[in-house]
Design an enzyme around this catalytic site. Structure first.
Site, PDB file in Angstrom:
ATOM      1  N   PHE A   1       0.715  -1.516   0.203  1.00  0.00           N
ATOM      2  CA  PHE A   1      -0.117   0.156   0.024  1.00  0.00           C
ATOM      3  C   PHE A   1       1.286   0.663  -0.261  1.00  0.00           C
ATOM      4  O   PHE A   1       1.383   1.225   1.093  1.00  0.00           O
ATOM      5  CB  PHE A   1      -1.340  -0.170   1.491  1.00  0.00           C
ATOM      6  CG  PHE A   1      -1.784  -1.248   1.353  1.00  0.00           C
ATOM      7  CD1 PHE A   1      -3.030  -0.871   0.960  1.00  0.00           C
ATOM      8  CD2 PHE A   1      -1.752  -2.274   1.663  1.00  0.00           C
ATOM      9  CE1 PHE A   1      -4.384  -1.539   0.636  1.00  0.00           C
ATOM     10  CE2 PHE A   1      -2.815  -3.000   1.547  1.00  0.00           C
ATOM     11  CZ  PHE A   1      -4.013  -2.651   0.917  1.00  0.00           C
ATOM     12  N   ASP A   2       0.526   1.779  -0.884  1.00  0.00           N
ATOM     13  CA  ASP A   2       1.053   3.864  -0.666  1.00  0.00           C
ATOM     14  C   ASP A   2       0.632   4.226   0.644  1.00  0.00           C
ATOM     15  O   ASP A   2      -0.274   3.439   1.103  1.00  0.00           O
ATOM     16  CB  ASP A   2       0.306   4.416  -1.646  1.00  0.00           C
ATOM     17  CG  ASP A   2       1.192   5.870  -2.461  1.00  0.00           C
ATOM     18  OD1 ASP A   2       1.841   5.883  -1.595  1.00  0.00           O
ATOM     19  OD2 ASP A   2      -0.019   5.911  -2.409  1.00  0.00           O
ATOM     20  N   LEU A   3       1.205   4.694   0.715  1.00  0.00           N
ATOM     21  CA  LEU A   3       0.614   5.603   2.481  1.00  0.00           C
ATOM     22  C   LEU A   3      -0.372   6.648   2.112  1.00  0.00           C
ATOM     23  O   LEU A   3      -1.540   7.024   2.220  1.00  0.00           O
ATOM     24  CB  LEU A   3       1.547   5.914   3.146  1.00  0.00           C
ATOM     25  CG  LEU A   3       1.453   7.026   4.579  1.00  0.00           C
ATOM     26  CD1 LEU A   3       0.422   5.463   5.475  1.00  0.00           C
ATOM     27  CD2 LEU A   3       2.201   7.260   5.665  1.00  0.00           C
TER      28      LEU A   3
END
Length: 219
Positions: free
Chosen positions: A7-9
């Site tokens: 996951f990107d943040l």
């Protein structure tokens, strides 16, 4: 079967725009640069790239601005932030289904770890990967590092993100990319850069991955 989900943040797990934009304005003012009114474009790319390529700083000036940003962000900016609705439920469901989960962000890794801890998300992640001392200064490098830490192959992983930088970096690293519309990107951007799947909500992320599991034989 996809056994790992990265996951990107910013814009994918948390709505971090207020803190990032305010902190960037502060850093630019310290460099005697008047920031434009609309700074949404800074959400996504590595910060040093923004300083050098967008604001035309020298490497030395960019380093000074970066350090100024870090100090202010640690003090205030990272807490001007919130978890998107449905994200905790998404992580819980994927973890329950046995997926390995990682954060893969262009943000400094130390900040990413603090934010994940601050918002009570640490229990879901096997790895938090970010930019470490500018050695992982692209999304591709961050994704490859996360895969190494999880000990999974690229074809068994999916990256969930909200900007073209996620799509470009994920594709270069060889992973499938899901683009989410609840973050900072737009559907035209996702189509242009070739996201494998475009979804509306965190629950759609879960449904997409679990549907793939039903269709694909276990390896």
């Amino acid at each position: 079967m996809k056994t790992a989900v990265l996951f990107d943040l910013d814009g994918t797990l948390t709505d971090s725009a207020p803190g990032i934009i305010e902190t960037l304005k502060y850093a630019l003012n310290k460099q005697n640069i008047i920031p434009p009114d609309d700074l949404q474009f800074v959400l996504g790319p590595p910060l040093m790239d923004t300083f050098v390529n967008t604001f035309h700083m020298s490497q030395q000036q960019a380093q000074q601005a970066y350090q100024c940003y870090r100090e202010r962000y640690a003090e205030k900016g990272m807490y001007q932030n919130s978890v998107f609705e449905g994200v905790k439920e998404m992580l819980f469901e994927l973890k329950k289904q046995g997926k390995k989960l990682a954060v893969a962000t262009s943000k400094s890794e130390d900040f990413a770890k603090q934010i994940i801890e601050h918002f009570g998300l640490s229990e879901y992640f096997d790895c938090v990967a970010g930019n470490y001392l500018n050695t992982r200064d692209s999304k591709e490098k961050v994704v490859r590092y996360a895969l190494e830490q999880l000990q999974v192959s690229a074809d068994a992983a999916v990256l969930v993100g909200d900007r073209m930088y996620d799509i470009i970096g994920g594709k270069k690293a060889g992973v499938t990319v899901i683009a989410v519309l609840y973050g900072y990107g737009e559907i035209e951007e996702f189509k242009k850069y070739g996201a494998d799947v475009i979804v509306q909500t965190p629950q759609d992320v879960v449904n997409t991955i679990l549907n793939w599991d039903k269709k694909e034989p276990s390896e």
